[in-house]
Enzyme design. Structure first.
Site, PDB file in Angstrom:
ATOM      1  N   LEU A  41       0.808  -1.220   0.000  1.00 35.36           N
ATOM      2  CA  LEU A  41       0.000   0.000   0.000  1.00 35.36           C
ATOM      3  C   LEU A  41       0.835   1.261   0.000  1.00 35.36           C
ATOM      4  O   LEU A  41       0.380   2.309  -0.445  1.00 35.36           O
ATOM      5  CB  LEU A  41      -0.919   0.005   1.229  1.00 35.36           C
ATOM      6  CG  LEU A  41      -1.853  -1.197   1.379  1.00 35.36           C
ATOM      7  CD1 LEU A  41      -2.648  -1.083   2.665  1.00 35.36           C
ATOM      8  CD2 LEU A  41      -2.775  -1.308   0.176  1.00 35.36           C
ATOM      9  N   ARG A  43       5.180   2.957   0.801  1.00 32.95           N
ATOM     10  CA  ARG A  43       6.575   2.779   1.165  1.00 32.95           C
ATOM     11  C   ARG A  43       7.080   4.076   1.772  1.00 32.95           C
ATOM     12  O   ARG A  43       6.886   5.165   1.220  1.00 32.95           O
ATOM     13  CB  ARG A  43       7.400   2.444  -0.090  1.00 32.95           C
ATOM     14  CG  ARG A  43       8.879   2.210   0.171  1.00 32.95           C
ATOM     15  CD  ARG A  43       9.660   2.295  -1.134  1.00 32.95           C
ATOM     16  NE  ARG A  43       9.190   1.363  -2.133  1.00 32.95           N
ATOM     17  CZ  ARG A  43       9.747   0.167  -2.345  1.00 32.95           C
ATOM     18  NH1 ARG A  43      10.783  -0.209  -1.635  1.00 32.95           N
ATOM     19  NH2 ARG A  43       9.262  -0.620  -3.290  1.00 32.95           N
ATOM     20  N   GLY A  44       7.708   3.995   2.944  1.00 35.32           N
ATOM     21  CA  GLY A  44       8.295   5.162   3.590  1.00 35.32           C
ATOM     22  C   GLY A  44       9.796   5.014   3.706  1.00 35.32           C
ATOM     23  O   GLY A  44      10.395   4.088   3.152  1.00 35.32           O
ATOM     24  N   ALA A  45      10.402   5.941   4.439  1.00 39.75           N
ATOM     25  CA  ALA A  45      11.854   5.916   4.577  1.00 39.75           C
ATOM     26  C   ALA A  45      12.328   4.712   5.369  1.00 39.75           C
ATOM     27  O   ALA A  45      13.418   4.195   5.129  1.00 39.75           O
ATOM     28  CB  ALA A  45      12.319   7.204   5.251  1.00 39.75           C
ATOM     29  N   SER A  46      11.503   4.225   6.302  1.00 43.43           N
ATOM     30  CA  SER A  46      11.952   3.150   7.183  1.00 43.43           C
ATOM     31  C   SER A  46      11.083   1.901   7.137  1.00 43.43           C
ATOM     32  O   SER A  46      11.407   0.912   7.798  1.00 43.43           O
ATOM     33  CB  SER A  46      11.998   3.659   8.632  1.00 43.43           C
ATOM     34  OG  SER A  46      10.700   4.047   9.058  1.00 43.43           O
ATOM     35  N   ALA A  47       9.998   1.912   6.388  1.00 41.10           N
ATOM     36  CA  ALA A  47       9.089   0.765   6.420  1.00 41.10           C
ATOM     37  C   ALA A  47       8.252   0.691   5.145  1.00 41.10           C
ATOM     38  O   ALA A  47       8.122   1.672   4.413  1.00 41.10           O
ATOM     39  CB  ALA A  47       8.162   0.854   7.636  1.00 41.10           C
ATOM     40  N   LYS A  48       7.692  -0.496   4.906  1.00 41.24           N
ATOM     41  CA  LYS A  48       6.728  -0.715   3.839  1.00 41.24           C
ATOM     42  C   LYS A  48       5.422  -1.175   4.469  1.00 41.24           C
ATOM     43  O   LYS A  48       5.428  -1.866   5.495  1.00 41.24           O
ATOM     44  CB  LYS A  48       7.230  -1.777   2.855  1.00 41.24           C
ATOM     45  CG  LYS A  48       8.526  -1.415   2.146  1.00 41.24           C
ATOM     46  CD  LYS A  48       8.995  -2.555   1.257  1.00 41.24           C
ATOM     47  CE  LYS A  48      10.328  -2.233   0.583  1.00 41.24           C
ATOM     48  NZ  LYS A  48      10.815  -3.376  -0.237  1.00 41.24           N
ATOM     49  N   VAL A  49       4.297  -0.790   3.866  1.00 48.12           N
ATOM     50  CA  VAL A  49       2.984  -1.167   4.396  1.00 48.12           C
ATOM     51  C   VAL A  49       2.258  -2.026   3.370  1.00 48.12           C
ATOM     52  O   VAL A  49       2.172  -1.666   2.194  1.00 48.12           O
ATOM     53  CB  VAL A  49       2.135   0.078   4.727  1.00 48.12           C
ATOM     54  CG1 VAL A  49       0.778  -0.340   5.288  1.00 48.12           C
ATOM     55  CG2 VAL A  49       2.869   0.962   5.739  1.00 48.12           C
ATOM     56  N   ASP A 155       3.769  15.163  13.335  1.00 50.02           N
ATOM     57  CA  ASP A 155       3.782  15.144  11.866  1.00 50.02           C
ATOM     58  C   ASP A 155       2.368  14.976  11.327  1.00 50.02           C
ATOM     59  O   ASP A 155       2.106  14.153  10.444  1.00 50.02           O
ATOM     60  CB  ASP A 155       4.688  14.027  11.356  1.00 50.02           C
ATOM     61  CG  ASP A 155       5.002  14.160   9.862  1.00 50.02           C
ATOM     62  OD1 ASP A 155       4.946  15.303   9.349  1.00 50.02           O
ATOM     63  OD2 ASP A 155       5.295  13.137   9.214  1.00 50.02           O
TER      64      ASP A 155
END
Length: 444
Positions: A41, A43-49, A155
């Site tokens: 769903l 993708r971030g700097a430290s994780a994927k969802v 944030d």
């Protein structure tokens, strides 16, 4: 302009499976024997969802996957887990459990299947005031609850405001959050200095770099969100980032002509560049625009907290400190996270809830009490430095055990024991070292 609306995530059954790094492209991946992974769903700097299907009850969940803490992200994972574990509110994404493999740590979360909040804007790119009010009320309800639990998001922005299947708001992604316990010796208003947030939503006191009240920072960001919902564009915007920051610092914005007088007044109170005079959460609740004609009872119902189960209420002792990797292990009924640090043949590994330097001293003390000679070599074993190696030797110079201490976090270590051959090594582990690592330091 506000970010483009995200489509409703596809179902896990229809999506191409998103696998762990070690899996074949078309393989079905099931985490913890329970959650079947589906589409990615985000993708971030430290994780994927990922979206996933719960094979036990057939429901859908979200899986937020982080790299193994040993690769450098343990502190951030612990912080976010600590934050989410404190929260039980109908407008906050909920953490259900934590799973672990050798390569990843997975948070099992509520699935916000309705996509982003901005999927509800009309053709003009904005919301009518009654609809904006409804979601702003839900946002403030969530933020007030988080603050009451000592959690500050830092944030708040449209990308982190999602919708569940019923169209209700869910605040997500506490990766930049912080915890100031209500039971902390310092007041909840203690100043923070970490620079964080998204430029267009950041409060002016963060730009000043002079310390800030995280509660007031969150409320400022909520005000920017409200403006964007009702206007369809940002209150502080400029092609030059420096000029945009100047506008934020001065609190210089202009409301569009279609805003009601009451909405204009509320926004000016929230987007006050002086945090000392900025309206508080209680002030927002009492404002006529926010109330929208609701009675005291109706407003209380809008602001009520989630009914917390007794087991959750009994966890108040967790509120006085940061969560450690030890606590994460206890929140993982579906799997054993110690497998991420699994030992090979002839080796044993245990988690110890103490700093690495202290564990090194305990190992040395135990070896001497057991009648062996001890050599210690301090080094940088494990992530973040600290730890080292202790050699436990018999009188003839034979190695009974080589004990390596890894620093996982400030208050968490992993002890790896490479046992020597023979009964002497096995007895040292079972009778001396294993009980000592699992016992309180005072018991030695």
């Amino acid at each position: 302009m506000p970010p483009a609306a995200s489509p409703v995530p596809p179902s896990a059954a229809a999506a191409a499976p998103a696998a762990d790094d070690s899996s074949a492209a078309n393989a079905v991946v099931v985490l913890g024997g329970r959650y079947e992974l589906g589409a990615m769903l985000g993708r971030g700097a430290s994780a994927k969802v990922y979206q996933a299907r719960d094979l036990v009850n057939g429901g859908d969940v979200a899986i937020k996957s982080f790299p193994n803490p040993g690769s450098g992200g343990g502190g951030a994972i612990e912080r976010e887990a600590a934050i989410l574990r404190r929260l039980r509110h109908r407008h906050v994404v909920r953490l259900h459990e934590i799973l672990g493999t050798r390569k990843k740590v997975h948070f099992v979360l509520d699935l916000a299947s309705g996509g982003e909040l901005f999927s509800l804007v009309d053709a003009s790119g904005r919301m009518a005031e009654p609809l904006a009010r409804r979601y702003f009320q839900q946002l403030i309800s969530a933020v007030r609850y988080c603050h009451s639990r000592g959690v500050f998001h830092r944030d708040i922005k449209p990308e982190n405001l999602l919708l569940d299947a019923n169209g209700s708001l869910k605040v997500a992604d506490f990766g930049l959050g912080t915890i100031i316990s209500p039971n902390h010796s310092n007041p909840p208003q203690q100043q923070q200095h970490t620079l964080c947030g998204t430029p267009a939503y950041v409060a002016p006191e963060i730009l000043a770099k002079q310390g800030y009240d995280p509660a007031k920072v969150d409320l400022w960001s909520c005000g920017v969100v409200l403006f964007v919902l009702a206007a369809g564009y940002l209150p502080f915007n400029d092609a030059s980032l420096v000029n945009m920051y100047r506008k934020i610092y001065a609190g210089r914005f202009r409301c569009p002509p279609w805003f009601s007088r009451e909405l204009r007044d509320l926004l000016r109170r929230i987007l006050d560049p002086n945090p000392a005079t900025r309206v508080s959460a209680d002030g927002i609740l009492s404002h006529p625009w926010f109330r929208g004609g609701a009675s005291e009872g109706e407003l209380a119902d809008l602001m009520r907290d989630e009914d917390e189960e007794e087991e959750f209420k009994e966890e108040e002792d967790m509120m006085g400190r940061e969560m450690t990797a030890f606590d994460i292990l206890g929140f993982s009924p579906g799997s054993d996270l110690s497998g991420m640090f699994g030992a090979g043949p002839g080796r044993e590994r245990v988690f110890v809830g103490e700093p690495a330097a202290k564990v090194m001293g305990r190992v040395e003390e135990v070896g001497r009490k057991a009648g062996f000679q001890v050599r210690k070599k301090e080094g940088k074993a494990g992530n973040g430095g600290g730890g080292g190696v202790v050699f436990v030797e018999s009188g003839n110079g034979g190695v009974v055990a080589k004990v390596i201490v890894f620093r996982i976090a400030e208050e968490v270590s992993v002890v790896e024991v490479a046992k020597g051959h023979g009964d002497e090594a096995a007895r040292f582990w079972k009778e001396w070292l294993e009980p000592a690592m699992k016992a309180p330091a005072a018991a030695l």
